[in-house]
Design an enzyme around this catalytic site. Structure first.
Site, PDB file in Angstrom:
ATOM      1  N   GLU A 289      -4.930  18.437   6.329  1.00  0.00           N
ATOM      2  CA  GLU A 289      -3.977  17.677   6.119  1.00  0.00           C
ATOM      3  C   GLU A 289      -2.770  17.964   5.304  1.00  0.00           C
ATOM      4  O   GLU A 289      -3.045  18.932   4.210  1.00  0.00           O
ATOM      5  CB  GLU A 289      -4.409  16.629   5.731  1.00  0.00           C
ATOM      6  CG  GLU A 289      -5.581  16.023   7.097  1.00  0.00           C
ATOM      7  CD  GLU A 289      -5.911  14.369   6.230  1.00  0.00           C
ATOM      8  OE1 GLU A 289      -5.499  13.541   6.785  1.00  0.00           O
ATOM      9  OE2 GLU A 289      -6.694  14.072   5.670  1.00  0.00           O
TER      10      GLU A 289
ATOM     11  N   ASP B 206       1.442  16.701  10.853  1.00  0.00           N
ATOM     12  CA  ASP B 206       2.248  16.807   9.380  1.00  0.00           C
ATOM     13  C   ASP B 206       2.749  17.789   8.718  1.00  0.00           C
ATOM     14  O   ASP B 206       2.358  18.492   8.241  1.00  0.00           O
ATOM     15  CB  ASP B 206       0.645  17.307   8.223  1.00  0.00           C
ATOM     16  CG  ASP B 206      -0.642  15.437   8.307  1.00  0.00           C
ATOM     17  OD1 ASP B 206       0.043  14.447   8.354  1.00  0.00           O
ATOM     18  OD2 ASP B 206      -0.768  15.643   7.838  1.00  0.00           O
TER      19      ASP B 206
ATOM     20  N   ASP C  20       0.429   8.748   1.297  1.00  0.00           N
ATOM     21  CA  ASP C  20       1.481  10.130   1.208  1.00  0.00           C
ATOM     22  C   ASP C  20       3.015  10.601   0.728  1.00  0.00           C
ATOM     23  O   ASP C  20       3.624   9.538   1.433  1.00  0.00           O
ATOM     24  CB  ASP C  20       0.854  11.825   2.733  1.00  0.00           C
ATOM     25  CG  ASP C  20      -0.741  11.277   2.689  1.00  0.00           C
ATOM     26  OD1 ASP C  20      -1.269  10.299   2.520  1.00  0.00           O
ATOM     27  OD2 ASP C  20      -0.265  11.821   3.742  1.00  0.00           O
TER      28      ASP C  20
ATOM     29  N   TRP D 233       0.729  -1.373  -0.081  1.00  0.00           N
ATOM     30  CA  TRP D 233      -0.283  -0.023  -0.339  1.00  0.00           C
ATOM     31  C   TRP D 233       1.107   1.231  -0.346  1.00  0.00           C
ATOM     32  O   TRP D 233       1.227   1.516   1.088  1.00  0.00           O
ATOM     33  CB  TRP D 233      -1.156  -0.399   1.253  1.00  0.00           C
ATOM     34  CG  TRP D 233      -1.275   1.134   1.517  1.00  0.00           C
ATOM     35  CD1 TRP D 233      -1.051   1.874   2.777  1.00  0.00           C
ATOM     36  CD2 TRP D 233      -3.087   1.973   1.198  1.00  0.00           C
ATOM     37  NE1 TRP D 233      -1.800   3.145   2.846  1.00  0.00           N
ATOM     38  CE2 TRP D 233      -2.925   2.858   1.836  1.00  0.00           C
ATOM     39  CE3 TRP D 233      -3.648   0.852   0.838  1.00  0.00           C
ATOM     40  CZ2 TRP D 233      -4.031   3.438   2.205  1.00  0.00           C
ATOM     41  CZ3 TRP D 233      -5.229   2.228   0.441  1.00  0.00           C
ATOM     42  CH2 TRP D 233      -5.144   3.488   0.911  1.00  0.00           C
TER      43      TRP D 233
END
Length: 519
Positions: free
Chosen positions: A234, A184, A52, A49
């Protein structure tokens, strides 16, 4: 496990290896159940998988691109590394920030500490990344990693360098949930003030911090916006850029969900200024770098050859409204997820007085074309199928019309015409509609048609359409508008058709650049 928690987690290393596997193959020792659907010219993980991307740094003569990676869909993990010289071909090196028990590594930011402000040596690569400190409550805080070999291996400080004071102070379940979102971090060097600036995404705002040394941070301000329907912040972005008129600007951006008010769930940005304490936007209404469903968690970074005037950008081609599902490549090739093609960004002054980021496909991609095909002009009133077929290509063309009400191109067309993705102009919409390409087992509805605004009176449009085995990216006119979508093409979806409804349209300059082999 909440979605907010699991979206940050990722796979552990798969070892070094080339980005693209042969199209007919999968991981060694596994059975090939169906023909390969692996992307030909997009970055995909060797297996597992992909989530980001993390903003690259340029060291050792190459861009170091980190990305979240997991062995299972939406699973826990850390950062993997892929390197590239041209932002088209990537080499994977496996995990560089591993998962620890109940301690995944989420998104963050890496910088080159040229002045040795952090004390790990001149040129050390310093990364700040979000991790959940408390194994039970999992409030999010920022941890420092450093590397002295150009970003190939990292060592972590044991304690967070930016503490989530809200999370640590929260005692009730409601307060804990509200305070948990603190993630983040994106770092930028403020040359005018000789200090680092960091922006962190919160549930309804962005928090700014400054530091002289990347270790000791102080909060300075928050950036809020009046329309909370835009959702939480985000993967925020923060940088400076010189525009085409020579002026200098700060840009703050973030991945945001504005679906509820008919706007994208992609990358919103504001131009403005930074005074050492706060970011002031030129206009509180954001602009958008993409209008499709699948350009999320984007990062931008300065181009090595022109760091002041050109930035590069890449994004995760997925969407949290359906991202945790299986996709066709799970079965065909053992992976889930790809990044967009890299874009070149420039900041341009607009006639109305504002500044906008314009996008263009990275120029290096054209060098990977295995063939270029030019087709004659067509005047179409209805539908015309082109005498060409393929799975991975760029289609460039101009469309002009007078009375026609709906004009465009169908890509990924099946032989009987029942399956296709339409790219067209209707009224005030420049749209990409993937509904006819959907599959029952991987349903994307109702998130099928994406539309960007275009002048209702426009009677011509220039399109560059990038089709890969599981995606479509459309660059419109001079790059003011881009629409990016993952598309679940099947093996036979290889045709192209032109269409015009309500009158004729002329299709000129039709050029197809084929990408015949995985990059």
């Amino acid at each position: 496990m909440t979605l907010e928690f699991s979206r940050r987690t990722v796979l552990q290393g798969t070892g070094a290896g080339a980005l693209a596997l042969l199209m007919g193959g999968v991981a060694a020792g596994t059975a090939q159940a169906v023909p390969s659907l692996r992307a030909v010219y997009h970055m995909t993980p060797p297996s597992g998988w992909l989530c980001d991307p993390q903003r690259p740094v340029h060291t050792n003569g190459a861009y170091q691109l980190y990305y979240l990676h997991s062995s299972i869909n939406n699973g826990q993990g850390g950062w993997d590394l892929a390197t590239t010289n041209d932002c088209v071909s990537f080499t994977h090196h496996g995990v560089v920030m591993p998962l620890q028990p109940d301690f995944p590594v989420w998104s963050g930011s890496a910088v080159v500490d040229a002045a040795n402000t952090a004390g790990f040596g001149s040129g050390a690569v310093i990364a700040l990344a979000t991790k959940p400190t408390d194994g039970i409550r999992k409030y999010q805080e920022q941890y420092l990693y450093w590397s002295t070999d150009g970003g190939s291996t990292f060592t972590a400080l044991p304690d967070p360098v930016i503490v989530n004071t809200d999370g640590r102070a929260a005692t009730t379940p409601a307060a804990i949930e509200n305070a948990e979102w603190f993630r983040d971090p994106k770092i930028h060097w403020d040359t005018a003030r000789n200090e680092w600036v960091c922006v962190i995404g919160r549930a309804r705002y962005a928090a700014f911090y400054t530091s002289p040394n990347l270790r000791d941070w102080k909060w300075t301000s928050n950036f809020d916006y009046p329309n909370h329907a835009l959702g939480g912040i985000e993967c925020p972005d923060l940088f400076e850029m010189t525009a085409n008129d020579g002026t200098r600007h700060w840009i703050f951006a973030a991945s945001m969900d504005a679906y509820s008010i008919g706007l994208p769930m992609t990358y919103a940005y504001w131009t403005g200024s930074w005074n050492g304490t706060a970011f002031t936007a030129d206009n509180l209404t954001p602009q958008w770098l993409d209008w499709g469903w699948d350009w999320y968690a984007a990062v931008t970074w300065p181009a090595a050859e022109a760091p002041e005037t050109k930035r590069l950008a890449i994004a995760w081609m997925n969407n949290w409204k359906y991202a945790a599902r299986d996709v066709p490549t799970d079965a065909s090739d053992g992976y889930n997820g790809q990044n967009s093609i890299v874009r070149e960004l420039r900041l341009e002054h607009q006639p109305g007085g504002w500044y906008s980021l314009l996008s263009a496909p990275i120029a290096a991609l054209q060098a990977y074309a295995t063939a270029t095909v030019g087709l004659p002009d067509f005047t179409v009133d209805g539908t015309v199928v082109l005498p060409w077929a393929g799975r991975a290509y760029e289609l460039e063309l101009d469309i002009s019309w007078d009375a026609a009400t709906n004009v465009g191109v169908s890509v990924g067309r099946s032989p009987d015409g029942s399956r296709h993705t339409n790219v067209g102009k209707y009224g005030g919409d420049l749209y990409v509609d993937r509904a006819p390409s959907d599959q029952n087992g991987y349903a994307l509805a109702p998130y099928t048609r994406a539309a960007a605004p275009i002048d209702t009176g426009a009677r011509s449009v220039h399109l560059r359409i990038f089709v890969d085995t599981q995606s479509v990216e459309v660059f419109v006119n001079s790059g003011h508008t881009v629409v990016s979508q993952q598309v679940h093409f099947v093996d036979g979806d290889t045709g192209i058709a032109l269409y015009a409804d309500g009158g004729p349209a002329t299709f000129t300059g039709i050029t197809i650049r084929e990408f015949g082999n995985p990059i």
